[in-house]
Design a protein around this motif. Structure first.
Motif, short mmCIF file in Angstrom:
data_model
loop_
_atom_site.label_atom_id
_atom_site.label_comp_id
_atom_site.label_asym_id
_atom_site.label_seq_id
_atom_site.Cartn_x
_atom_site.Cartn_y
_atom_site.Cartn_z
N ARG A 1 0.83 -1.21 0.00
CA ARG A 1 0.00 0.00 0.00
C ARG A 1 0.86 1.26 0.00
N GLN A 2 1.98 1.22 0.71
CA GLN A 2 2.88 2.37 0.70
C GLN A 2 3.53 2.54 -0.67
N VAL A 3 3.88 1.43 -1.30
CA VAL A 3 4.45 1.49 -2.64
C VAL A 3 3.45 2.11 -3.61
N LEU A 4 2.21 1.67 -3.55
CA LEU A 4 1.19 2.19 -4.45
C LEU A 4 0.89 3.66 -4.18
N ALA A 5 0.86 4.05 -2.92
CA ALA A 5 0.60 5.46 -2.59
C ALA A 5 1.68 6.35 -3.19
N ALA A 6 2.94 5.92 -3.10
CA ALA A 6 4.03 6.72 -3.66
C ALA A 6 3.91 6.83 -5.17
N ARG A 7 3.51 5.76 -5.84
CA ARG A 7 3.38 5.80 -7.30
C ARG A 7 2.20 6.66 -7.73
N ILE A 8 1.10 6.58 -6.99
CA ILE A 8 -0.05 7.43 -7.31
C ILE A 8 0.33 8.90 -7.13
N ASP A 9 1.09 9.20 -6.10
CA ASP A 9 1.56 10.58 -5.92
C ASP A 9 2.43 11.03 -7.08
N ASP A 10 3.20 10.11 -7.67
CA ASP A 10 4.10 10.45 -8.78
C ASP A 10 3.38 10.50 -10.13
N ALA A 11 2.20 9.95 -10.20
CA ALA A 11 1.49 9.86 -11.48
C ALA A 11 0.96 11.23 -11.90
N THR A 12 0.88 11.44 -13.20
CA THR A 12 0.29 12.66 -13.74
C THR A 12 -1.22 12.47 -13.76
N LEU A 13 -1.86 12.98 -12.72
CA LEU A 13 -3.30 12.82 -12.54
C LEU A 13 -3.90 14.14 -12.09
N SER A 14 -5.18 14.33 -12.38
CA SER A 14 -5.87 15.48 -11.82
C SER A 14 -5.98 15.29 -10.30
N ARG A 15 -6.17 16.39 -9.61
CA ARG A 15 -6.31 16.32 -8.16
C ARG A 15 -7.51 15.45 -7.79
N GLU A 16 -8.57 15.53 -8.57
CA GLU A 16 -9.78 14.77 -8.27
C GLU A 16 -9.53 13.27 -8.40
N LEU A 17 -8.90 12.83 -9.50
CA LEU A 17 -8.64 11.41 -9.69
C LEU A 17 -7.60 10.88 -8.69
N ARG A 18 -6.59 11.70 -8.40
CA ARG A 18 -5.59 11.27 -7.43
C ARG A 18 -6.24 11.06 -6.06
N GLY A 19 -7.08 12.02 -5.66
CA GLY A 19 -7.76 11.89 -4.38
C GLY A 19 -8.66 10.67 -4.33
#
Length: 361
Positions: free
Chosen positions: A199-217
């Motif tokens: 889960r920590q690995v995925l959270a870091a990758r989602i933070d690094d992804a080019t996403l809108s604030r809405e989709l990231r949240g």
């Protein structure tokens, strides 16, 4: 939430898979080059590897880095460099983005990581935890050469499953079962405590992804509600990382290993099998060059058969009901966007938007 996701976005259809042999058809089974080296591949015939236009996209998170940020490739280690007990480093037999592989006596290879990559820590932990299970090459030793960390690994004969599928596509159903059964065997193993939480690995990758604030949240909220676990997760499981030789199947390339629930690792595998772009350089062309629409249709059909067979066999063999699979698929899709695979971006974003609508309305 299965019924809340649009039907055409669900990666696996719950359609029974027949037990007989599949009809021959070209198969693209997912990412073969994960950005790492296949450290124990031997005895495969390059002339029998299938057409080049079946090469799938890169699946490794490491490949999201810009090309000019990659470390300069070091010169090959000189053959004959002495190792422990007088064993010398032999010829270089594999090259990847993170590491190179050299022969190490008659029964082993040494995987030397490049400067700036530290996947050897997780790989060594995972292989140590797998000792005795015979689902991965044995870890023989941890060494350093010219300041580069290396892992000495058992040399496993055979070819990766992707090559087998290219040569013998009519075996797709049997290979899908083997792919699932081997993954289930991995998930019987406790993950070493020093591995990161998936889960920590995925959270870091989602933070690094080019996403809108809405989709990231949205993705992070889903991830926050998912459980932790103590099983060993490969982190990049696909046919290119599964070696088949004789009566043995071995899973290779463990730098993305983590601890978590099996569903987390299973969802990543489904995502790669179903959506990792299989033909990054091949245009939709017909007779004048390239696979053409008809051939690509056969490839897609074979790939769908592999994905469906893998998913159904895994679900049938799991010790209990699979939980939160759709949620894990969503967070993996968001994390996948950090890997910079341009051909997949529009499709993944579209699915995330529809998944958000399904989950939150």
């Amino acid at each position: 939430m299965t019924d809340s996701i649009p039907a055409d976005s669900t990666p696996v259809e719950p359609t029974p898979v027949e037990s007989g042999s599949a009809e021959p058809s070209p198969v693209d089974s997912g990412p073969a080059d994960s950005g790492h080296v296949e450290p124990s591949r031997v005895d495969s015939d390059p002339a029998d590897s299938g057409p080049a236009d079946l090469s799938p996209a890169d699946s490794s998170p490491a490949d999201s880095s810009p090309a000019d940020s990659s470390p300069v490739e070091p010169p090959p280690v000189a053959p004959g460099t002495a190792g422990p007990n007088g064993v010398g480093i032999g010829p270089r037999i594999g090259v990847g983005r993170e590491a190179e592989v050299y022969a190490w006596g008659p029964d082993a290879v040494v995987k030397l990581y490049r400067s700036g990559f530290d996947g050897h820590h997780n790989e060594a932990l995972a292989l140590a935890g797998l000792a005795g299970y015979r689902v991965a090459p044995a870890l023989v030793d941890v060494v350093t050469r010219d300041g580069r960390p290396g892992l000495v690994l058992e040399r496993v004969a055979g070819a990766d499953m992707l090559d087998v599928l290219r040569r013998r596509p009519w075996q797709v159903r049997a290979l899908a079962r083997t792919l699932a059964e081997t993954h289930l065997a991995v998930h019987e193993v406790l993950g070493p405590a020093d591995l990161p939480d998936v889960r920590q690995v995925l959270a870091a990758r989602i933070d690094d992804a080019t996403l809108s604030r809405e989709l990231r949240g949205f993705a992070l909220r889903l991830l926050d509600g998912l459980p932790s676990g103590d099983r060993l997760c490969h982190g990049d499981y696909h046919p290119g990382n599964v070696m088949v030789g004789g009566d043995r199947v071995s899973v290779i390339d463990w730098p993305n290993a983590a601890r978590g629930v099996p569903e987390a690792d299973h969802a990543r595998a489904i995502l790669l099998l179903q959506w990792a772009d299989p033909l990054p350089a091949a245009p939709y062309v017909g007779r004048r060059g390239g696979p053409g629409l008809a051939r690509r249709g056969l490839i897609a059909a074979g790939r769908s058969m592999l994905t469906r067979g893998y998913a159904l066999t895994y679900a049938d063999g799991a010790p209990g009901e699979l939980h939160d699979l759709e949620s894990w698929l969503v967070v993996h899709a968001a994390a996948r966007l950090s890997e910079g695979v341009a051909a997949e971006r529009a499709r993944l974003l579209d699915w995330l938007v529809r998944a958000q609508h399904a989950f939150e309305t």
